[in-house]
Motif scaffolding. Sequence first.
Motif, short mmCIF file in Angstrom:
data_model
loop_
_atom_site.label_atom_id
_atom_site.label_comp_id
_atom_site.label_asym_id
_atom_site.label_seq_id
_atom_site.Cartn_x
_atom_site.Cartn_y
_atom_site.Cartn_z
N GLY A 188 -4.19 1.98 14.46
CA GLY A 188 -4.19 1.91 13.00
C GLY A 188 -5.32 2.73 12.39
O GLY A 188 -5.13 3.44 11.40
N ILE A 208 -1.63 6.20 5.79
CA ILE A 208 -2.74 5.27 5.53
C ILE A 208 -2.23 3.83 5.46
O ILE A 208 -2.83 2.91 6.01
CB ILE A 208 -3.48 5.66 4.23
CG1 ILE A 208 -4.16 7.03 4.41
CG2 ILE A 208 -4.50 4.60 3.83
CD1 ILE A 208 -4.69 7.63 3.12
N THR A 228 -3.16 0.87 8.07
CA THR A 228 -3.72 -0.42 7.64
C THR A 228 -2.87 -1.56 8.17
O THR A 228 -3.38 -2.59 8.63
CB THR A 228 -3.78 -0.47 6.10
OG1 THR A 228 -4.51 0.66 5.62
CG2 THR A 228 -4.46 -1.75 5.63
N MET A 230 -3.63 -2.11 11.82
CA MET A 230 -4.92 -2.80 11.99
C MET A 230 -4.77 -4.30 11.76
O MET A 230 -5.22 -5.12 12.57
CB MET A 230 -5.95 -2.22 11.02
CG MET A 230 -6.52 -0.87 11.42
SD MET A 230 -7.81 -0.34 10.28
CE MET A 230 -9.06 -1.61 10.59
N VAL A 231 -4.10 -4.66 10.65
CA VAL A 231 -3.92 -6.08 10.32
C VAL A 231 -3.04 -6.77 11.35
O VAL A 231 -3.33 -7.89 11.80
CB VAL A 231 -3.32 -6.23 8.89
CG1 VAL A 231 -3.01 -7.69 8.58
CG2 VAL A 231 -4.29 -5.66 7.85
N ILE A 244 -4.98 5.98 9.84
CA ILE A 244 -5.68 6.09 8.54
C ILE A 244 -6.44 7.41 8.47
O ILE A 244 -6.39 8.12 7.45
CB ILE A 244 -6.63 4.89 8.35
CG1 ILE A 244 -5.83 3.59 8.19
CG2 ILE A 244 -7.54 5.11 7.13
CD1 ILE A 244 -6.68 2.33 8.18
N LEU A 248 0.81 -1.22 0.00
CA LEU A 248 0.00 0.00 0.00
C LEU A 248 0.84 1.27 0.00
O LEU A 248 0.36 2.33 -0.39
CB LEU A 248 -0.91 0.01 1.23
CG LEU A 248 -1.93 -1.13 1.34
CD1 LEU A 248 -2.67 -1.04 2.67
CD2 LEU A 248 -2.92 -1.08 0.19
#
Length: 525
Positions: free
Chosen positions: A100, A305, A309, A312-313, A104, A61
């Motif tokens: 996270g 961002i 991400t 978060m993952v 973002i 990303l």
Amino acid sequence: MSLNNKSLFANIKYDLPSGLVVSLVALPLCLGIALASTGRSDLLFSGVIAGIVGGIVVGSLSGSSLGVAGPAAGLVVIVLNALDTLGSFEAFLLAVVLAGVLQIIAGFLKAGIIGYYFPSSVIKGMLAAIGITLILKEIPHAFGYDADFMGDEAFAQKDGHNTFSQVYYSLRYNSTGAIIISVISLAMLILFDKPFMKRIQLFRFIPGALFVVLTGVVLNIVFGAVAPQWVLTGEHMVQLPVASSASEFFSFFKSPDFSAFNKPEVYTVAVTLAIVASLETLLSVEATDRLDPFKRTTPTNRELIAQGTGNMVSGLLGGLPVTQVIVRSSANIDSGGRTRMSTIIHGTILLISAVFIAKYLNYIPLASLAAILLMVGYKLAKFELFKGMYKLGLEQFIPFVVTIIAILSTDLLKGIGIGMVVAIYFILKKNHKHSYHYIKEQHRDGDVITLLLSEEVTFLNKGSISATLDNLPDGATVVIDGSKSMNIDYDVLEIIQDFRKHQAPLRDITVETRGIGEVAAVGAH
């Protein structure tokens, strides 16, 4: 055509070997940071998860060509304190996921612009400090004294020692086998850096670091046959958790405790992680872009961002928080990486290694990897950098040196903060001197003093302009010329207006303004 516009696989002959080297360097760092962050051997895999996510998810990303993300030593203390506060690793994982989300949101709000406000002297000081830190921190591992975890960057260590005492003890308590491997590894890396080696087809695209790792493994096996007392085992080796079955492997992954949503402490930790991880990322982005041989620029909002991400993952899978990390990014550049494909490959190799060949990676001596990082450190802190900064003058050199000393004696973020304070002082000092031109002309009817304001006049110039007006001689004729200014802050306009209306008449000073009204109108618009 630029590298950014080509297919991700267009530079695979450079990115594949570089990704492999970075994965080998990243593995012990991930494990060391996990152990230091959690204090639990059963959570070692959380660092590997963060490394995998940092490579595959963030790498896919991100707009950073050479930046490598993963668990960061700068977050160790925050993670440790968070675990104490929240009471469980699963509740902490929820905070990582929320951090996270915040990153973002920050990316979409264009908060990445903060990255452009770090002075060059501070960024270069950070690079040099990290280079020196790497050298000092890796000497003990190169000597086979592995009391401190690999990847630690702080001056004060958890075991009560510090960077210098650790080096001292490594000179007293060392391993002959580790020293032999380190010396041979460094000699090989220096040899591979020579121009004549690049002319050999085999070595043109294969980094010397790969040969160094293989040589370290072979030497340790040879020690077992000819000099068993030199063999490196245990803490001197990579120690990746090895699963005996599929179910044991999947037990390495943890899930967030979503029931902790009602704990206010979770949100406090999430905000802290988001701020610190974002700052470390933006600092590393700026530093990596400066090291990039192709001088590409990373879109910082996109990077926030991507990092958000990734967090978060990582949190959902049971991993530590991730940031872009300058050490791994430097290793990527040093190994010849060209595009973000090398980052993705490094994450993929970490994943394959954890699933299929963990047992064999544990044959790699830390001394070999320490030699690679010693070389990275040397290239970050070359004497030419210090010489070049000195030639730029004290306004650049002093913040550069202060940043280095501050980082070496504290940690990355504190050191950067101290360096920023010093750099801002010199910026303010320069602004104070260059906010206007003072012109004095002699005329038959009396002297005329002209203050020709600069193109940009901000509140930072307020003090110098106010002091100049206060020191004008009584009875003077003064022209305040703002016709060449693109912008004059309201603060400065207010000082000029107050002087013209109230102070000047009392001192018999005649004031004429040019362009001030027009600029004020533009500012109001």
